[in-house]
Design an enzyme around this catalytic site. Structure first.
Site, short mmCIF file in Angstrom:
data_model
loop_
_atom_site.label_atom_id
_atom_site.label_comp_id
_atom_site.label_asym_id
_atom_site.label_seq_id
_atom_site.Cartn_x
_atom_site.Cartn_y
_atom_site.Cartn_z
N THR A 43 0.75 -1.16 0.09
CA THR A 43 0.02 -0.02 0.07
C THR A 43 0.95 1.43 0.02
O THR A 43 2.08 1.09 0.46
CB THR A 43 -1.15 -0.08 1.23
OG1 THR A 43 -1.52 1.30 1.36
CG2 THR A 43 -0.01 -0.32 2.46
N ASP A 44 0.25 2.29 -0.42
CA ASP A 44 1.07 3.70 -0.42
C ASP A 44 1.20 4.15 1.04
O ASP A 44 1.96 4.97 1.17
CB ASP A 44 0.35 4.70 -1.21
CG ASP A 44 -1.06 5.20 -0.89
OD1 ASP A 44 -1.37 4.46 0.18
OD2 ASP A 44 -1.63 6.03 -1.46
N GLU A 45 0.49 3.47 2.19
CA GLU A 45 0.65 4.08 3.11
C GLU A 45 1.87 3.77 3.95
O GLU A 45 2.28 4.29 4.97
CB GLU A 45 -0.80 3.25 4.06
CG GLU A 45 -1.98 3.86 3.94
CD GLU A 45 -3.04 3.77 4.80
OE1 GLU A 45 -2.76 3.63 5.83
OE2 GLU A 45 -4.11 3.93 4.35
N TYR A 61 -1.37 -0.39 11.31
CA TYR A 61 -1.67 -0.99 9.86
C TYR A 61 -0.57 -0.64 9.12
O TYR A 61 -0.19 -1.77 8.42
CB TYR A 61 -3.01 -0.53 9.37
CG TYR A 61 -3.03 -0.86 7.70
CD1 TYR A 61 -3.25 -2.23 7.55
CD2 TYR A 61 -3.05 0.32 6.84
CE1 TYR A 61 -3.43 -2.29 6.10
CE2 TYR A 61 -3.35 -0.20 5.65
CZ TYR A 61 -3.16 -1.37 5.06
OH TYR A 61 -3.36 -1.61 3.90
N LYS A 87 2.32 -3.29 7.25
CA LYS A 87 2.40 -3.39 5.82
C LYS A 87 4.10 -3.12 5.55
O LYS A 87 4.42 -3.99 4.74
CB LYS A 87 1.60 -2.72 4.98
CG LYS A 87 0.12 -2.92 5.19
CD LYS A 87 -0.23 -4.35 4.55
CE LYS A 87 -0.26 -4.46 3.26
NZ LYS A 87 -0.86 -5.73 2.65
#
Ligand code: NAD
Ligand code: DAU
Length: 338
Positions: A124-126, A152, A156
């Site tokens: 994810t870009d997060e 979260y 990731k």
């Protein structure tokens, strides 16, 4: 080819299974633990397809995963399985660390043991943290340092580091994709867009965090699926690919668009206490996947969001079935005193 898709009964995983079955002749193995976010109804449309197989399993269960890999000898593994909701990770980080990190390790060990030719990690870009609201010139590239905000995103990013370590140390053949926010059919209504559609439809207040000025970079789930499909077939071993369609919107703008499509009043908007550690802005630079793999998104947001609202209106039974019982308890816990 024989492809294992984990997290296949969730939002993006189920859309990816439909995408594969429509575009290719592969044997598709859909694996899911069916947590609160996994729903077998999401896969109803392919259950009669002879190329589709479903297996209920936990990616953290090493013995069971090894048994499945030994029996089926997959060519490609695409790992969508995860705990995926930031707010839940703030409430209870433990399960995020277990599934998102240790589950990834179990899958990679099985890939090495049973000679899988490509492991793809859906990231994810997060993992890049956030960008300031007043620097529209800044984007996440594949070389932006990992710098996470929530349990979260930390889980990731940890998984990404582990995948890269397995590549360097054990020569695992792998790719990673880091996509921006997805929207489209089958998204669980804990996430912004389906939650707002569901509330607006039912004249329930729309809880906008803070002032609604945080920016997300929206991509239709179909376009995420087409990107992953290209990466698993043509992506370079060991590479990371950012996926996004240059479609940044402030949350309040998205919420107002939904109200407009549904012809509901803006008075339904309620500003509530902000998310802890709330990332300000995400913005993906997708030039690597565009140049190297020729990927291009199909959807414009304006068209995609209308189609998505229509999808939820036409799938009332699906929405009703998941917004009762446990969902109501979650909703009360998350929004009751906010
Ligand atoms: P989701 O929560 O809708 O689906 C996750 C699925 O994983 C569920 O079906 C769940 O039952 C399954 N699962 C959870 N734990 C499992 C376990 N231990 N074993 C097997 N299955 C398990 O999430 P999503 O939005 O579809 O996201 C899928 C992946 O894409 C995640 O890895 C997420 O980090 C990533 N991602 C999501 C977005 C987005 O906007 N939703 C954007 C970029 C990346
Ligand atoms: O960027 C990719 C990520 O996008 C994925 O990795 C995550 O799995 C996915 O959940 C999503 O994370 P976000 O936190 O950006 O998505 P969410 O839908 O939870 O929230 C989007 C924005 O809307 C965020 O700024 C918080 C805000 N929000 C969300 C909810 C649920 C609200 O204002 N009100 C809400 O009720």
């Amino acid at each position: 080819m024989k492809i294992l898709v984990t997290g296949a009964a969730g939002f993006i995983g189920s859309n990816f299974v439909y995408y594969l079955l429509e575009k290719h002749e592969d044997e598709v193995w859909a694996l899911d633990l069916l947590t609160y976010a996994g729903n077998l109804k999401n896969l109803d449309g392919c259950k009669d397809n002879p190329h589709f197989h479903f297996v209920k399993a936990d990616i953290c269960d090493r013995e069971n995963i090894n048994k499945l890999f030994a029996e089926e000898r997959f060519d490609i593994v695409v790992n969508f399985a995860a705990e995926s909701h930031v707010d839940r990770s703030i409430e209870n980080p433990g399960i995020f660390l277990k599934t998102n990190i240790l589950g990834t390790q179990v899958l990679m060990d099985a890939c090495l043991k049973y000679g899988v030719s490509r492991y793809h990690q859906v990231s994810t870009d997060e993992v890049y943290g956030d960008l300031p609201l007043d620097r529209k010139d800044l984007y996440f590239t594949e070389s932006t340092p990992l710098h996470t905000s929530s349990p979260y995103s930390a889980s990731k990013a940890s998984a990404d580091l582990l995948v890269m370590a397995y590549h360097r140390t054990y020569n695992l053949n792998m790719t990673i994709s880091r996509c921006s926010n997805n929207y489209g059919p089958y998204q669980f209504p804990e996430k912004l867009i389906p939650l707002m559609i569901h509330n607006a439809q039912n004249n329930i207040p729309l809880p906008v965090y803070g002032q609604g000025l945080n920016v997300r970079d929206w991509l239709h789930v179909y376009d995420h699926c087409s990107a992953i499909d290209l990466i698993i077939r043509h992506g370079q071993n060991g590479e990371v690919y950012n996926v996004g369609g240059h479609n940044e919107k402030a949350n309040i703008e998205v919420v107002k668009t939904i109200l407009k499509i549904l012809d509901k009043p803006q008075s339904l908007i309620t500003y509530v206490t902000d998310r802890k550690g709330h990332d300000l802005r995400y913005a993906i630079d997708p030039s690597k996947i565009q140049k190297e793999l020729g990927w291009k998104p199909k959807y414009h947001f304006e068209e995609g969001i209308k189609e998505t609202v229509d999808w939820y209106l036409n799938h009332q039974e699906w929405l009703d079935s998941i917004t009762s019982g446990a969902y109501m308890e979650y909703y009360q816990r998350m929004y009751g005193n906010r």
